[in-house]
Design an enzyme around this catalytic site. Structure first.
Site, short mmCIF file in Angstrom:
data_model
loop_
_atom_site.label_atom_id
_atom_site.label_comp_id
_atom_site.label_asym_id
_atom_site.label_seq_id
_atom_site.Cartn_x
_atom_site.Cartn_y
_atom_site.Cartn_z
N ASP A 90 0.86 -1.18 0.00
CA ASP A 90 0.00 0.00 0.00
C ASP A 90 0.90 1.24 0.00
OD1 ASP A 90 -1.68 2.11 0.68
OD2 ASP A 90 -2.91 0.90 2.05
N HIS A 91 0.86 1.99 -1.10
CA HIS A 91 1.79 3.12 -1.23
C HIS A 91 1.45 4.26 -0.28
CE1 HIS A 91 5.13 5.08 -2.85
NE2 HIS A 91 4.96 4.85 -4.13
N ARG A 92 0.31 4.21 0.38
CA ARG A 92 0.01 5.24 1.38
C ARG A 92 0.83 5.02 2.64
NH1 ARG A 92 -6.27 4.18 1.87
NH2 ARG A 92 -5.35 2.10 1.99
#
Ligand code: CAO
Length: 429
Positions: free
Chosen positions: A401-403
C-alpha cells in the site's frame, strides 16, 4: 428461447421478466403473470416456445387480474411467441403439482394486481422498455412514468438518462447507495456493458458461489481503494529446498509434510519484525503497529478463495505451522472454517507455487498493507562472478500500500526475505 432471467427458488414479482425469446425479427422478454416463489422452470435456452406454453411453476402464486398478459410489442415487429406462467396450463404439470391436490394454488381468487402500487411489484413498464433500461443501466424504480397509470415509456427512460448525463439527476447508486461490487455509476463510470452473449453462441449461466460473492466484493473494494504497487524479486532457495526434502524424509512417519509455504511464513515473520510498517494497518491518519504476527494464506477451494490465518506464527516452528496449515486448508476446502479462523491476519501470503506461473500482482487483503505472492520455483543459471551455477530460484511478488510503504522499503523487505530464504540461519539472528 435465448435467455433465462430467473431460477428456481427466486421470488418472482408480477410483470417480472422470466425469459427472453427471439424471433427472426425481434427479441422480447416474457413477463410473469403471477407472483410467488419459482418452483420449476419448464423451458431451457434453445427451446422453441409457442403462445400458451408453460414457462414456469410458481408457488404461492398471486396473479394479475387480467389473464396471462400478452407481452407488449417489442422494439421491432412481428412477435411470434408468447407464453404463460403456471396459471392455466396446457402442458403436463410435474409430479405432485398436477391440476388436482398439491397443485400450486389457483390464482383467480387473488386480488388484482395494481401496477401503480410500489410495494412488492416492479415498476410499471413493458418488457421492451425494461430491456431498454437494462441495456442503459437505468434503475427503472427511479424513473417517473408519464404513461397511463404511471407507466414508464421509452421516452421516460431516455429523459432520465439525459438528465443523469447532464448532472441534473443522481441515481441512488451514484449517491453512494450502490451495493458492494455493484455498478460503476458510483464512480461516475459508464454502466457495465449488457451483452446478449447467446446471440454469439451457446452459453450456460451459473450463479456465483456465496464465497465468490463475498470475496469478490472485498477484492473489488481493496483493488479500488488501495494504491497498489508490486515489487518482483527472486530468492535462491537451493539449500532450503534440500533441507525441506531431507526434513520430510526424516519426518515421513509423523505424517507432517513441510512445503515451501511453511518456511515462507516463518521467513515473513522475520521480515515483518525487521520492517514493522508491513505489519501495520492504516486507521485514518494513524498507523496501527501490531506486536503479534498472524499470517493469512490464500487457499484455493472448490467454492472460491478463502484466507485462513495461522495465529502467532512467530511462536511456532515450521513443523507446527505446516501441520496447522494442512488442517486449515482441509477445513477451507470442506467449507468448515469458522469466521475466527479467517480473521485477525496482519499479513497474507498467496502461494501459487504448487500450480505454476512466474509472477503475479496479488491484491492486498485490507486492512493489511501488504501481501506476498509466490510462484513456482525453477532451476536457473545464476552468475556467481566466475561462472553460471544452477540455482533453484523462487519468484516473489510483493504488493504494498503506497500510502503506508515506500518503494525503497519494499525493495529492502524483498531483499531481506531473499537473504533469509537463501540462508535460514538468519532467522535466529
Ligand atoms: N515451487 C515449486 N513447488 C512448489 C512450490 C513452489 N513455490 N510450492 C509448493 N510446491 C509444491 C509442493 O512442494 C508440493 O509438491 P509435492 O506434491 O511434490 O510434495 C506441490 O507443489 C503442492 O503443494 P500444495 O499446494 O499442496 O501445498 P502448499 O503448502 O504450497 O500450498 C495451499 C497450500 C493451501 C496454499 C495451496 O494448496 C493453495 O490453495 N494454493 C492456491 C492459493 C491461491 O489460490 N492463490 C491465489 C490467490 S489470488 O486469487
Amino acid at each position: 428461447m435465448i435467455e433465462v432471467l430467473v431460477k428456481p427458488g427466486d421470488t418472482i414479482k408480477v410483470e417480472q421478466s422470466l425469459v427472453t425469446v427471439e424471433s427472426d425479427k425481434a427479441s422480447m422478454e416474457i413477463p410473469s403473470s403471477s407472483a410467488g416463489v419459482l418452483k420449476e422452470l419448464k423451458v431451457k435456452v434453445g427451446d422453441k416456445l409457442n403462445i400458451g406454453d408453460l414457462i414456469a411453476v410458481v408457488q404461492g402464486a398471486a396473479s394479475a387480474a387480467s389473464p396471462s398478459p400478452q407481452p407488449s410489442p417489442p422494439r421491432g415487429e412481428g412477435a411470434t411467441a408468447a407464453a404463460q406462467t403456471s396459471s392455466p396450463s396446457p402442458s403436463p404439470a410435474p409430479a405432485g403439482e398436477g391440476r388436482g391436490e398439491g397443485r400450486t394454488p389457483p390464482t383467480a381468487a387473488l386480488p388484482p394486481h395494481d401496477p401503480s402500487a410500489s410495494t412488492g411489484t416492479l415498476p410499471h413498464a413493458s418488457p421492451s422498455v425494461r430491456k431498454f433500461a437494462r441495456e442503459l443501466g437505468v434503475p427503472l424504480e427511479e424513473v417517473k412514468g408519464s404513461g397511463p397509470k404511471g407507466r414508464i415509456t421509452q421516452e421516460d427512460v431516455q429523459a432520465f438518462t439525459k438528465s443523469v448525463m447532464a448532472g441534473d439527476t443522481r441515481t441512488k447508486a451514484a449517491s453512494g447507495k450502490a451495493p458492494a461490487g455493484g455498478g460503476g455509476e458510483a464512480l461516475g463510470l459508464l454502466p457495465w456493458p449488457k451483452v446478449d452473449f447467446a446471440k454469439f453462441g451457446p452459453v450456460e449461466r451459473k450463479p456465483l458461489s456465496r464465497i465468490k460473492k463475498i470475496s469478490g466484493a472485498n477484492l473489488h473494494r481493496n483493488w479500488v481503494m488501495i494504491p497498489h504497487v508490486t515489487n518482483h524479486d527472486d530468492a535462491d532457495i537451493t539449500e532450503l529446498e534440500a533441507f525441506r526434502v531431507s526434513t520430510n524424509k526424516e519426518n515421513e512417519k509423523s505424517g507432517v509434510k513441510v512445503t515451501m509455504l511453511g518456511f515462507l511464513i516463518k521467513a515473513c515473520v522475520a521480515a515483518l519484525k525487521k520492517f514493522p510498517e508491513f505489519n501495520s494497518s492504516l486507521d485514518g491518519e494513524e498507523l496501527v503497529f501490531k506486536s503479534y504476527y498472524h499470517i493469512g494464506f490464500a487457499a484455493d477451494t472448490p467454492n472460491g478463495l478463502m484466507v485462513p490465518v495461522i495465529r502467532d506464527a512467530d511462536k511456532k516452528g515450521v513443523l507446527a505451522i505446516s501441520q496447522e496449515m494442512a488442517e486449515l486448508a482441509k477445513k477451507a476446502r470442506e467449507g468448515k472454517l469458522s469466521p475466527a479462523e479467517m480473521s485477525g491476519a496482519t499479513f497474507t501470503i498467496s502461494s501459487l507455487g504448487g500450480i505454476g506461473g512466474r509472477y503475479f500482482t496479488p491484491i492486498i487483503n485490507a486492512p493489511e498493507v501488504a501481501i506476498l505472492g509466490v510462484c513456482r520455483s525453477q532451476t536457473e543459471p545464476v552468475w556467481d562472478g566466475k561462472q553460471f551455477q544452477p540455482r533453484l530460484m523462487l519468484p516473489l511478488s510483493l504488493s504494498w500500500d503506497h500510502r503506508v510503504i515506500d518503494g525503497a522499503s519494499a525493495a529492502r523487505f524483498n531483499a531481506y526475505l531473499g537473504q533469509i530464504l537463501a540462508d535460514f540461519r538468519r532467522v535466529l539472528l
